[in-house]
Design an enzyme around this catalytic site. Sequence first.
Site, PDB file in Angstrom:
ATOM      1  N   ASP A 137       0.845  -1.191   0.000  1.00 37.89           N
ATOM      2  CA  ASP A 137       0.000   0.000   0.000  1.00 37.89           C
ATOM      3  C   ASP A 137       0.881   1.242   0.000  1.00 37.89           C
ATOM      4  O   ASP A 137       1.749   1.397   0.853  1.00 37.89           O
ATOM      5  CB  ASP A 137      -0.925  -0.025   1.225  1.00 37.89           C
ATOM      6  CG  ASP A 137      -2.035   0.992   1.101  1.00 37.89           C
ATOM      7  OD1 ASP A 137      -2.456   1.293  -0.033  1.00 37.89           O
ATOM      8  OD2 ASP A 137      -2.491   1.500   2.144  1.00 37.89           O
ATOM      9  N   HIS A 144      -3.620  14.296  -0.085  1.00 39.40           N
ATOM     10  CA  HIS A 144      -3.982  13.446   1.064  1.00 39.40           C
ATOM     11  C   HIS A 144      -2.904  13.526   2.135  1.00 39.40           C
ATOM     12  O   HIS A 144      -3.203  13.696   3.319  1.00 39.40           O
ATOM     13  CB  HIS A 144      -4.146  11.996   0.587  1.00 39.40           C
ATOM     14  CG  HIS A 144      -4.295  10.992   1.703  1.00 39.40           C
ATOM     15  ND1 HIS A 144      -5.430  10.905   2.483  1.00 39.40           N
ATOM     16  CD2 HIS A 144      -3.438  10.039   2.168  1.00 39.40           C
ATOM     17  CE1 HIS A 144      -5.263   9.929   3.376  1.00 39.40           C
ATOM     18  NE2 HIS A 144      -4.071   9.399   3.218  1.00 39.40           N
ATOM     19  N   GLU A 202     -10.882   4.291   2.462  1.00 41.36           N
ATOM     20  CA  GLU A 202      -9.957   5.054   1.627  1.00 41.36           C
ATOM     21  C   GLU A 202     -10.203   4.639   0.187  1.00 41.36           C
ATOM     22  O   GLU A 202     -10.108   3.454  -0.149  1.00 41.36           O
ATOM     23  CB  GLU A 202      -8.491   4.793   2.027  1.00 41.36           C
ATOM     24  CG  GLU A 202      -8.118   5.437   3.362  1.00 41.36           C
ATOM     25  CD  GLU A 202      -6.629   5.338   3.699  1.00 41.36           C
ATOM     26  OE1 GLU A 202      -5.929   4.498   3.085  1.00 41.36           O
ATOM     27  OE2 GLU A 202      -6.181   6.095   4.578  1.00 41.36           O
ATOM     28  N   GLU A 204      -9.085   4.094  -3.281  1.00 39.84           N
ATOM     29  CA  GLU A 204      -7.779   3.887  -3.918  1.00 39.84           C
ATOM     30  C   GLU A 204      -7.946   3.145  -5.239  1.00 39.84           C
ATOM     31  O   GLU A 204      -9.000   2.589  -5.528  1.00 39.84           O
ATOM     32  CB  GLU A 204      -6.849   3.068  -2.999  1.00 39.84           C
ATOM     33  CG  GLU A 204      -6.643   3.713  -1.632  1.00 39.84           C
ATOM     34  CD  GLU A 204      -5.452   3.161  -0.851  1.00 39.84           C
ATOM     35  OE1 GLU A 204      -4.679   2.345  -1.411  1.00 39.84           O
ATOM     36  OE2 GLU A 204      -5.310   3.554   0.320  1.00 39.84           O
ATOM     37  N   ASP A 236      -9.212   0.698   0.992  1.00 44.12           N
ATOM     38  CA  ASP A 236      -8.225   0.403   2.039  1.00 44.12           C
ATOM     39  C   ASP A 236      -8.821   0.829   3.387  1.00 44.12           C
ATOM     40  O   ASP A 236      -8.480   1.871   3.928  1.00 44.12           O
ATOM     41  CB  ASP A 236      -6.929   1.167   1.728  1.00 44.12           C
ATOM     42  CG  ASP A 236      -5.852   0.930   2.768  1.00 44.12           C
ATOM     43  OD1 ASP A 236      -5.816  -0.170   3.334  1.00 44.12           O
ATOM     44  OD2 ASP A 236      -5.054   1.856   3.000  1.00 44.12           O
ATOM     45  N   ARG A 240      -8.844   4.312  12.338  1.00 46.40           N
ATOM     46  CA  ARG A 240      -7.991   5.478  12.594  1.00 46.40           C
ATOM     47  C   ARG A 240      -7.439   5.521  14.013  1.00 46.40           C
ATOM     48  O   ARG A 240      -6.311   5.960  14.231  1.00 46.40           O
ATOM     49  CB  ARG A 240      -8.762   6.765  12.306  1.00 46.40           C
ATOM     50  CG  ARG A 240      -9.199   6.924  10.854  1.00 46.40           C
ATOM     51  CD  ARG A 240      -8.022   7.011   9.911  1.00 46.40           C
ATOM     52  NE  ARG A 240      -8.477   7.241   8.536  1.00 46.40           N
ATOM     53  CZ  ARG A 240      -7.711   7.067   7.477  1.00 46.40           C
ATOM     54  NH1 ARG A 240      -6.460   6.649   7.608  1.00 46.40           N
ATOM     55  NH2 ARG A 240      -8.183   7.294   6.271  1.00 46.40           N
ATOM     56  N   GLN A 243      -4.757   2.857  14.205  1.00 48.43           N
ATOM     57  CA  GLN A 243      -3.647   3.251  13.337  1.00 48.43           C
ATOM     58  C   GLN A 243      -2.810   4.355  13.960  1.00 48.43           C
ATOM     59  O   GLN A 243      -1.574   4.295  13.947  1.00 48.43           O
ATOM     60  CB  GLN A 243      -4.206   3.714  11.982  1.00 48.43           C
ATOM     61  CG  GLN A 243      -3.138   4.006  10.939  1.00 48.43           C
ATOM     62  CD  GLN A 243      -3.713   4.624   9.665  1.00 48.43           C
ATOM     63  OE1 GLN A 243      -4.933   4.741   9.505  1.00 48.43           O
ATOM     64  NE2 GLN A 243      -2.851   5.019   8.766  1.00 48.43           N
ATOM     65  N   LYS A 256      -4.974  -1.473   9.582  1.00 53.08           N
ATOM     66  CA  LYS A 256      -5.202  -1.685   8.150  1.00 53.08           C
ATOM     67  C   LYS A 256      -5.454  -3.149   7.787  1.00 53.08           C
ATOM     68  O   LYS A 256      -6.093  -3.440   6.788  1.00 53.08           O
ATOM     69  CB  LYS A 256      -3.965  -1.232   7.359  1.00 53.08           C
ATOM     70  CG  LYS A 256      -3.652   0.234   7.472  1.00 53.08           C
ATOM     71  CD  LYS A 256      -4.592   1.045   6.607  1.00 53.08           C
ATOM     72  CE  LYS A 256      -4.129   2.484   6.517  1.00 53.08           C
ATOM     73  NZ  LYS A 256      -4.972   3.260   5.623  1.00 53.08           N
ATOM     74  N   THR A 260      -9.282  -5.455   3.233  1.00 48.64           N
ATOM     75  CA  THR A 260      -9.104  -4.607   2.051  1.00 48.64           C
ATOM     76  C   THR A 260     -10.078  -5.134   1.009  1.00 48.64           C
ATOM     77  O   THR A 260     -10.077  -6.332   0.718  1.00 48.64           O
ATOM     78  CB  THR A 260      -7.664  -4.712   1.507  1.00 48.64           C
ATOM     79  OG1 THR A 260      -6.742  -4.391   2.555  1.00 48.64           O
ATOM     80  CG2 THR A 260      -7.443  -3.789   0.327  1.00 48.64           C
ATOM     81  N   THR A 363      -4.704   6.674  -0.789  1.00 51.33           N
ATOM     82  CA  THR A 363      -5.921   7.474  -0.920  1.00 51.33           C
ATOM     83  C   THR A 363      -5.759   8.501  -2.047  1.00 51.33           C
ATOM     84  O   THR A 363      -4.767   9.223  -2.094  1.00 51.33           O
ATOM     85  CB  THR A 363      -6.208   8.194   0.409  1.00 51.33           C
ATOM     86  OG1 THR A 363      -6.147   7.228   1.453  1.00 51.33           O
ATOM     87  CG2 THR A 363      -7.566   8.840   0.407  1.00 51.33           C
ATOM     88  N   GLU A 377     -10.188  13.045   6.082  1.00 51.99           N
ATOM     89  CA  GLU A 377     -10.012  14.357   5.448  1.00 51.99           C
ATOM     90  C   GLU A 377     -11.324  15.130   5.408  1.00 51.99           C
ATOM     91  O   GLU A 377     -11.364  16.318   5.727  1.00 51.99           O
ATOM     92  CB  GLU A 377      -9.505  14.183   4.007  1.00 51.99           C
ATOM     93  CG  GLU A 377      -8.065  13.731   3.896  1.00 51.99           C
ATOM     94  CD  GLU A 377      -7.668  13.535   2.443  1.00 51.99           C
ATOM     95  OE1 GLU A 377      -7.687  14.500   1.681  1.00 51.99           O
ATOM     96  OE2 GLU A 377      -7.363  12.374   2.063  1.00 51.99           O
TER      97      GLU A 377
HETATM   98 MN    MN Z   1      -4.288   3.590   2.094  1.00 54.31          MN
END
Ligand code: MN
Length: 432
Positions: A137, A144, A202, A204, A236, A240, A243, A256, A260, A363, A377
Site C-alpha cells: 500500500d 492526502h 480510503e 484507492e 483500504d 484510525r 492506526q 489496516k 481490504t 488514498t 479528510e
Molecule cells: Mn491507504
Amino acid sequence: MVLDSTHDVKRRSWVESAGVSDGDFPIQNLPFGVFHRSGEDDRGGVAIGDSIVDLRALSATGLLTGRALDAARAASAPTLNGLLSLGTTAASALRAQLSTLLSVDASPEQRALSARCLVPMTGAELSLPVAVHGFTDYLCSLDHTMRMGRTTLPAAFKHLPIAYNGRPSSVRLSGEPVDRPWGQWTSEEEVRFGPETALDFELEVGAFVATGNELGRPIPIAAAGEQLYGLCLLNDWSARGIQSFESAPLGPFLGKSFSTSISPWIVTTAALAPFRVPSRRRETGDPPVPEHLDDPVDRESGAFDLTLEAFVVTPAMRAAAAAPARLTSTNFRDMYWTFAQMLAHHASNGCNLRPGDLLGSGTTSGPTDASRACLAEITRRGADPVNLPNGEQRRWLEDGDEVILRGRAMREGCVAIGFGECRAIVRPALDR
Ligand code: MN
C-alpha cells in the site's frame, strides 16, 4: 501505448447490452475476472455488457489461436495468476481475438460458437480474480498526505513513493461485509481495547503485477509499464484510532490489516491506453525525479485519467430506498507518483514481485474539498461531521453503513469504460 482496432469507437458488439451508453463493459473494455455458476468451479471470464465470456469454454471451441489460445487456457484456472504470468502481450493477443469474435463483424459461425460461451452475470458468482500473495500500500497523493499530516510532508515523500507491506490474506472481493475491528487506542490519556469507533474508508486504485521479477534483479523504470497488467478499485479500510496509536515507529499494522476490498474486474492497461495522460509535473523547488524512477514515456503517459467516486448508504437510507450519497469525486491523474514509478521503486532494491501481486495507490485525494477521498479528510478527523441528504450526519462509518466505490475512464472521442463497483457493508464488531 498504441491504439488499435480494439479501441475503435465505431466497433460495436452483437452482445446488445454492451452498447448501452453509460455501461461499464462495452466491447472496448473486456476486463478479466473469475466466476462460477452454481455446481461448477471457478474459472476466468471476460465481462461484456451484462454477460461474461467463459474463457474455459471459449478455449475449447477452436475459435482462438496462438498466444490468445495460450492466454485463454491459462485463464481457465480458478485464479488468473497463470494468465498474468504470461505477461501483457499475451493478454493483448487474447483481447484482440475476443474483440473480433464479439464484434458485429464476426462471421455467423464465430458468433454462434462464442454465444454458447456467454454466461449472464445475474447467474454467476464472482470470486477474487487472483490469489494475492503480496499486497503493498502506497502513499501517492500529495493532497492526502498534506491534509493527514496537517502541515508537514514526510521527508521522503517527494523523493520516492512511500509504501508499507500490507496484508494479502485479508484482501477480499467487493460484496463481502467488513467486521468492525477490535484494537487498542488512547482516549483521555488511557489506553483502551475495544471495537474501533473511528472506522474509515480510503478510495484507492489497485494495480496487478504481470510477470514480476527475479529476486535481486530490479525492474528498470522503462520496463515497468509492461509489468502493469491492469487496475481495479480498492477500499483500504482504516481503523484510525488503532492506526494512530500503533504506527510510530514501524507504520500501520492492525489499523489496516483487518480488511481490504477490491472490485472484481481487472481492467487491463491495454483497455486503458486511450486514457493515459502525462504524469504530474514537479513544481519549482521540488526535488528532481530520481534517475531510476524517471522515464520519458512515463512522463508523457504514465498517469491514468480516471474519475473516481465514493458513496455511502446508511441503514436509514437503505430502509427508505434512497440513492447512495456521494462523499467524494476525484481523479487519479493528480497523483504525485505513477504506478510504473511505484513498481520500479518496489524492485529497486532487488525485491521480487510475483504475478498477481497487488499495489494500492494510497488514498486518491485531489486538491479540492470535493476530492477528499476518506472521512479523516472530509470530517477533519471527526471534528466536522459530513451532512447526508436525509439529514443524518457522519464523523466516521457506523454499523450497517455501506461504502460504494465507482471508477470510470472517459475522454472526448473515446468510448468510456468502467470498473464496476467495489462495495461492502460494515458489520458490528464481533462479540467477545
Ligand atoms: Mn491507504
